[in-house]
Scaffold this active site. Sequence first.
Site: not given
Ligand code: FMN
Length: 364
Positions: A225, A140, A101, A203
Amino acid sequence: MNIGKVMLSSPFVVAPMAGMTDTAFRRLVKRHGGCGLVVTEMVSSEGLVRGIDRTLEYAEYTEEERPVSIQIFGGDPDKMAAAAQIVEGMGADIVDVNMGCPVPKIAKHHAGCSLMKEPEHAARVVSAMTKAVRIPVTVKMRAGWNDRSRNAPELAKMIEDAGAAAVAVHGRTAEQSYSGLADWDLVSRIAADLTIPVLGSGDCIEPEQVVERMHQGVRGVLVGRGVLRNPWILAQAADLAAGRPPRQVTLQERGQFLLDYIGLLLNERVDERAGFRHVAPGTDAPPAPAQGRERWVINKIRALCSWYSKGLDGGSHLRARVNTASTLSELRDIIDAFFFRLPAGSDSINKPAAESRSEETARA
Ligand SMILES: Cc1cc2nc3c(=O)[nH]c(=O)nc-3n(C[C@H](O)[C@H](O)[C@H](O)COP(=O)(O)O)c2cc1C
């Protein structure tokens, strides 16, 4: 795929997303299939240890979500170990540490991605946790804090040595936030270096991309997402991985998802049979919905729709309408009009892909 002794029936995982991956949403995604693991929103270790109601609620889950991983954040090894024990006491399958985060509110307390700036300390946190619980401890992380410090490969190795059972890597730095592209080559390098499972994140918007990323040496893919846009993405990825065409999702099914989500959110904690919900030891789930529930549900649907509407024909129109709804019945009417009352002859299969060119005009 196994994480410690926890068997995942699929390598495709619902990524943790604060404000989004609540128990209701996770249950609905899980019901569509293809999902091997769900991860909760991040939960404060401090809040867990102090027994703050709101924090404890974030950690709740239901049996049908299993296997479930509860993600916690914090920077103090003793508190993180104590919080991991609470998570274990709740019966969760896995406890995950947030080292990704970038939000200052979290990162300034030596938590979230700022742990990546102090690798020895980060390893101490993991070590304290693995000594405190029997369930697998996972981490993570991001690629690093910034471009000058892309230390995920070194940190991942230290985390493995500290006893972690798996590592997930989102291949962007904290400074990048969500700009640019996730560096999957870095993720592959880490996967090649480690003995424990490495999962990648970033992504994957289309089911084909989820399956494709499995060829980069990772043992699993976390989808964030992409699940908010298309809660069937993991099921479709599982179809593709099994050599089947990905299931088609009708516009009505997409509408029904929103209605089901509203239904579950409204009935959270209401009329649930004893034992349905896993709560922290010593917590009694209140039997009635909290005051202001309707407003809370409307806000939840608005938040989801900002992603869910992307790529749908007329999605921006839907988004604007949802943002004006002030009651649940208005919201249901908007959903009904958009998803269920199709003009004659229109195609009811609506696949959220790249933003539709006709989006602005289709439903105006
Ligand atoms: C709205 C939102 C909230 C997120 N909250 C967290 C979280 O609480 N903990 C975490 O490790 N990652 C969090 N992430 C990151 C996602 O787990 C992920 O690693 C990141 O969005 C990239 O993956 P994606 O392209 O599939 O979205 C968050 C992402 C988004 C978009």
